[in-house]
Design a protein around this motif. Structure first.
Motif, PDB file in Angstrom:
ATOM      1  N   GLU A 392       0.848  -1.193   0.000  1.00  0.00           N
ATOM      2  CA  GLU A 392       0.000   0.000   0.000  1.00  0.00           C
ATOM      3  C   GLU A 392       0.883   1.241   0.000  1.00  0.00           C
ATOM      4  N   THR A 393       1.732   1.356  -1.003  1.00  0.00           N
ATOM      5  CA  THR A 393       2.771   2.393  -0.996  1.00  0.00           C
ATOM      6  C   THR A 393       2.354   3.695  -1.664  1.00  0.00           C
ATOM      7  N   LEU A 394       1.164   3.757  -2.221  1.00  0.00           N
ATOM      8  CA  LEU A 394       0.733   4.978  -2.888  1.00  0.00           C
ATOM      9  C   LEU A 394       0.401   6.058  -1.858  1.00  0.00           C
ATOM     10  N   GLY A 395       0.781   7.295  -2.160  1.00  0.00           N
ATOM     11  CA  GLY A 395       0.355   8.421  -1.341  1.00  0.00           C
ATOM     12  C   GLY A 395       1.391   8.960  -0.391  1.00  0.00           C
ATOM     13  N   PHE A 396       0.962   9.891   0.452  1.00  0.00           N
ATOM     14  CA  PHE A 396       1.880  10.598   1.348  1.00  0.00           C
ATOM     15  C   PHE A 396       1.122  11.300   2.458  1.00  0.00           C
ATOM     16  N   VAL A 397       1.879  11.784   3.429  1.00  0.00           N
ATOM     17  CA  VAL A 397       1.363  12.648   4.496  1.00  0.00           C
ATOM     18  C   VAL A 397       2.038  14.003   4.360  1.00  0.00           C
ATOM     19  N   LYS A 398       1.265  15.063   4.460  1.00  0.00           N
ATOM     20  CA  LYS A 398       1.786  16.428   4.358  1.00  0.00           C
ATOM     21  C   LYS A 398       1.307  17.224   5.560  1.00  0.00           C
ATOM     22  N   VAL A 399       2.227  17.903   6.225  1.00  0.00           N
ATOM     23  CA  VAL A 399       1.879  18.693   7.407  1.00  0.00           C
ATOM     24  C   VAL A 399       2.306  20.140   7.217  1.00  0.00           C
ATOM     25  N   ILE A 400       1.536  21.047   7.829  1.00  0.00           N
ATOM     26  CA  ILE A 400       1.805  22.479   7.731  1.00  0.00           C
ATOM     27  C   ILE A 400       1.881  23.055   9.141  1.00  0.00           C
ATOM     28  N   PHE A 401       3.027  23.657   9.465  1.00  0.00           N
ATOM     29  CA  PHE A 401       3.236  24.245  10.793  1.00  0.00           C
ATOM     30  C   PHE A 401       3.457  25.749  10.665  1.00  0.00           C
ATOM     31  N   ASP A 402       3.064  26.473  11.707  1.00  0.00           N
ATOM     32  CA  ASP A 402       3.418  27.889  11.809  1.00  0.00           C
ATOM     33  C   ASP A 402       4.909  27.975  12.117  1.00  0.00           C
ATOM     34  N   LYS A 403       5.636  28.707  11.296  1.00  0.00           N
ATOM     35  CA  LYS A 403       7.098  28.725  11.434  1.00  0.00           C
ATOM     36  C   LYS A 403       7.548  29.332  12.758  1.00  0.00           C
ATOM     37  N   LYS A 404       6.808  30.315  13.266  1.00  0.00           N
ATOM     38  CA  LYS A 404       7.217  30.992  14.493  1.00  0.00           C
ATOM     39  C   LYS A 404       6.840  30.204  15.743  1.00  0.00           C
ATOM     40  N   THR A 405       5.603  29.731  15.812  1.00  0.00           N
ATOM     41  CA  THR A 405       5.122  29.083  17.039  1.00  0.00           C
ATOM     42  C   THR A 405       5.227  27.559  17.000  1.00  0.00           C
ATOM     43  N   GLY A 406       5.352  26.998  15.801  1.00  0.00           N
ATOM     44  CA  GLY A 406       5.390  25.543  15.663  1.00  0.00           C
ATOM     45  C   GLY A 406       4.019  24.899  15.706  1.00  0.00           C
ATOM     46  N   ALA A 407       2.959  25.721  15.780  1.00  0.00           N
ATOM     47  CA  ALA A 407       1.599  25.178  15.857  1.00  0.00           C
ATOM     48  C   ALA A 407       1.250  24.419  14.581  1.00  0.00           C
ATOM     49  N   LEU A 408       0.551  23.299  14.757  1.00  0.00           N
ATOM     50  CA  LEU A 408       0.079  22.532  13.616  1.00  0.00           C
ATOM     51  C   LEU A 408      -1.137  23.247  13.035  1.00  0.00           C
ATOM     52  N   LEU A 409      -1.052  23.634  11.766  1.00  0.00           N
ATOM     53  CA  LEU A 409      -2.126  24.376  11.110  1.00  0.00           C
ATOM     54  C   LEU A 409      -2.964  23.508  10.182  1.00  0.00           C
ATOM     55  N   GLY A 410      -2.345  22.460   9.623  1.00  0.00           N
ATOM     56  CA  GLY A 410      -3.083  21.619   8.691  1.00  0.00           C
ATOM     57  C   GLY A 410      -2.361  20.322   8.415  1.00  0.00           C
ATOM     58  N   ALA A 411      -3.117  19.315   8.014  1.00  0.00           N
ATOM     59  CA  ALA A 411      -2.541  18.018   7.647  1.00  0.00           C
ATOM     60  C   ALA A 411      -3.363  17.449   6.500  1.00  0.00           C
ATOM     61  N   HIS A 412      -2.671  16.869   5.522  1.00  0.00           N
ATOM     62  CA  HIS A 412      -3.321  16.395   4.302  1.00  0.00           C
ATOM     63  C   HIS A 412      -2.694  15.071   3.899  1.00  0.00           C
ATOM     64  N   MET A 413      -3.564  14.083   3.624  1.00  0.00           N
ATOM     65  CA  MET A 413      -3.063  12.733   3.370  1.00  0.00           C
ATOM     66  C   MET A 413      -3.818  12.068   2.238  1.00  0.00           C
ATOM     67  N   ILE A 414      -3.108  11.209   1.528  1.00  0.00           N
ATOM     68  CA  ILE A 414      -3.732  10.343   0.552  1.00  0.00           C
ATOM     69  C   ILE A 414      -3.038   8.992   0.649  1.00  0.00           C
ATOM     70  N   GLY A 415      -3.826   7.921   0.690  1.00  0.00           N
ATOM     71  CA  GLY A 415      -3.257   6.592   0.820  1.00  0.00           C
ATOM     72  C   GLY A 415      -4.200   5.658   1.570  1.00  0.00           C
ATOM     73  N   ALA A 416      -3.727   4.471   1.835  1.00  0.00           N
ATOM     74  CA  ALA A 416      -4.549   3.476   2.540  1.00  0.00           C
ATOM     75  C   ALA A 416      -4.727   3.879   4.009  1.00  0.00           C
ATOM     76  N   ASN A 417      -5.932   3.746   4.505  1.00  0.00           N
ATOM     77  CA  ASN A 417      -6.251   3.937   5.934  1.00  0.00           C
ATOM     78  C   ASN A 417      -6.096   5.363   6.444  1.00  0.00           C
ATOM     79  N   VAL A 418      -5.918   6.339   5.571  1.00  0.00           N
ATOM     80  CA  VAL A 418      -5.691   7.700   6.075  1.00  0.00           C
ATOM     81  C   VAL A 418      -6.936   8.290   6.728  1.00  0.00           C
ATOM     82  N   THR A 419      -8.128   7.782   6.376  1.00  0.00           N
ATOM     83  CA  THR A 419      -9.331   8.294   7.036  1.00  0.00           C
ATOM     84  C   THR A 419      -9.376   7.908   8.511  1.00  0.00           C
ATOM     85  N   GLU A 420      -8.636   6.879   8.886  1.00  0.00           N
ATOM     86  CA  GLU A 420      -8.499   6.519  10.305  1.00  0.00           C
ATOM     87  C   GLU A 420      -7.365   7.311  10.951  1.00  0.00           C
ATOM     88  N   MET A 421      -6.303   7.565  10.196  1.00  0.00           N
ATOM     89  CA  MET A 421      -5.138   8.263  10.749  1.00  0.00           C
ATOM     90  C   MET A 421      -5.386   9.741  11.029  1.00  0.00           C
TER      91      MET A 421
END
Length: 466
Positions: A392-421
């Motif tokens: 199940e090697t298709l896809g990736f995980v992508k994360v977006i952080f605020d550069k100053k605070t390190g806060a997680l702003l967004g996450a985007h995924m495509i692949g197997a089981n990502v709706t659970e992750m």
């Protein structure tokens, strides 16, 4: 009859709001005109996922060699696939009936209309069994949901035979040999994935310049490649100008880059959005403030009319069952004077196709438009041990952080089981986690969830396994 709360509509928002209100000591009734569980359990989320599971298993049967296995002549019975889905629906709806009884919630079967009342609007129900019943309550919660949008001007109106909405597509009499699907949002893509897996020739038409247009651009591009590889055809940036019904099948007229094209197939699914079920229930007479066909409410679900709340699809986007449930529970706690849940929780979006797509928070494009200073990390599943072991090697995980605070702003995924992750990211945003928090978390090995850790490390240039 008199209650503390009357809920109109028994979808995920309606029935969960009713249960919470009952738990809070309120006397509750729920009005449903069709089947308990609403559209989601009967003609939406649940039966669609049952169909997709059958398609996923069937698809796996054609790739057994990837696992060193073999089976001769895999096949399917389309009628039984549909029957299984309807059986799942029946089970879930029965479960809601049990929950209503368990929580001492009166179920009134019929169609409701609101009329002016004292503490809240009166609810007049035209009963399925005949006659009418007037119900008074201190509070009324509208959880009436929405239905598929149709476009009569171009002929995009369901006839149940050749032109379908999602409802027709969930339980057709026979499997079409070819389908044109108008709209590449989650509903359109899920049906494309299901029908293509069972051998139907599928063409998806999308007016925007990319499929899954609410998703991050990178996810959309990866999804397009993956679905094309599976044999799904696409017309992107294509405006549908007319749908005709010749002697057989359908003819869909589209305009792409100024050129006209006529697509033909046995049938067509219209998946171009939804319309709130707010017509014909007396809102105009009450003076309810509306916003483009949806009921306008505040952060607690309150409308401008005393004692009237509105939650879920009828109250605006995002049109998601889990958003409706959260709003309903929050409103039920608010009207009972209880401690309130988060007013602005992160709302994940999921597309249960093959491959799956899931996201929460802002996209990279939105961050740029808001002129946010961000850093981005990515990790491909082809470098993840569990994904490789599972083919199940298709896809990736992508994360977006605020550069100053390190806060997680967004996450985007495509692949197997990502709706659970994706729920891991929802929890992270809710608890205001930073990249350091994610990087300092131990993820079990081997799991596909390790891609969350690696993507977070990649945002700092410290990824380990690529």
């Amino acid at each position: 009859m008199s209650y503390d709360l009357v809920v109109i509509g028994s979808g995920p928002g309606g029935y969960e709001g009713a249960i919470r209100a009952s738990q809070n000591g309120l006397k509750v009734a729920i009005v449903e005109r069709e089947a308990l569980g609403g559209i989601c359990l009967n003609w939406g989320c649940i039966p669609a996922k049952a169909l997709l599971k059958s398609a996923e298993v069937y698809d796996k049967l054609h790739h057994l060699e990837d696992y060193g296995l073999s089976a001769s002549n895999p096949g399917y019975d389309f009628e039984k696939v549909i029957q299984r889905s309807r059986g799942v629906t029946k089970t879930m709806s029965g479960g809601v009936a049990y929950l209503m009884k368990k929580n001492k919630i009166d179920v009134i079967e019929g169609s409701a209309v609101l009329e002016p009342g004292k503490d809240a609007p009166k609810v007049v129900v035209t009963l399925k069994a005949g006659g009418t019943q007037t119900v008074e309550a201190k509070n009324v919660m509208l959880a009436v949901g929405a239905r598929a949008r149709e476009i009569p001007a171009i002929g995009a109106v369901s006839d149940g035979e050749r032109i379908w909405t999602y409802r027709n597509a969930l339980a057709p009499k026979t499997q079409p040999k070819s389908l044109i699907i108008i709209g590449s949002g989650a509903i359109g893509i899920e049906f494309a994935s299901f029908y293509k897996a069972l051998g139907t020739e599928v063409t998806v038409v999308e007016a925007m310049d990319r499929i899954l247009p609410v998703e991050d651009h990178e996810v959309s591009a990866e999804a397009l490649k993956a679905f094309k590889k599976r044999g799904i055809n696409f017309r992107v940036g294509a405006k549908v100008t007319k749908i005709e019904k010749p002697a057989t099948g359908v003819a869909v007229h589209v305009e792409v880059a100024g050129k006209l094209e006529i697509l033909t197939a046995e049938g067509c699914i219209v998946a171009v959005g939804i319309v709130a079920n707010t017509d014909g229930i007396g809102l105009e007479k009450l003076g309810v403030v509306m916003d483009r066909g949806h009921v306008k409410n505040d952060s607690h679900g309150k409308t401008n009319v005393k004692g009237l709340y509105a939650i879920g699809d009828c109250a605006g986007p995002p049109w998601l069952a889990h958003k409706a449930s959260h709003e309903a529970v929050h409103a039920a706690d608010y009207m009972a004077g209880r401690k309130l849940s988060n007013l602005t929780p992160p709302i994940p979006g999921c597309t249960y196709a093959t491959p799956e797509v899931a996201s929460v928070g802002i996209t990279e494009q939105a961050a740029k438009e808001q002129k946010l200073d961000v850093k981005i990390g990515r990790f491909p599943f082809r470098a993840n041990g569990r994904a490789v072991a599972s083919s199940e090697t298709l896809g990736f995980v992508k994360v977006i952080f605020d550069k100053k605070t390190g806060a997680l702003l967004g996450a985007h995924m495509i692949g197997a089981n990502v709706t659970e992750m994706v729920q891991g990211f929802c929890l992270a945003i809710t608890m205001e986690a930073t990249e350091e928090d994610l990087q300092g978390t131990v993820f079990p090995h081997p799991t596909m969830s390790e891609a969350i850790l690696e993507a977070s490390l990649d945002a700092d240039g410290r990824v380990i396994n690529t």
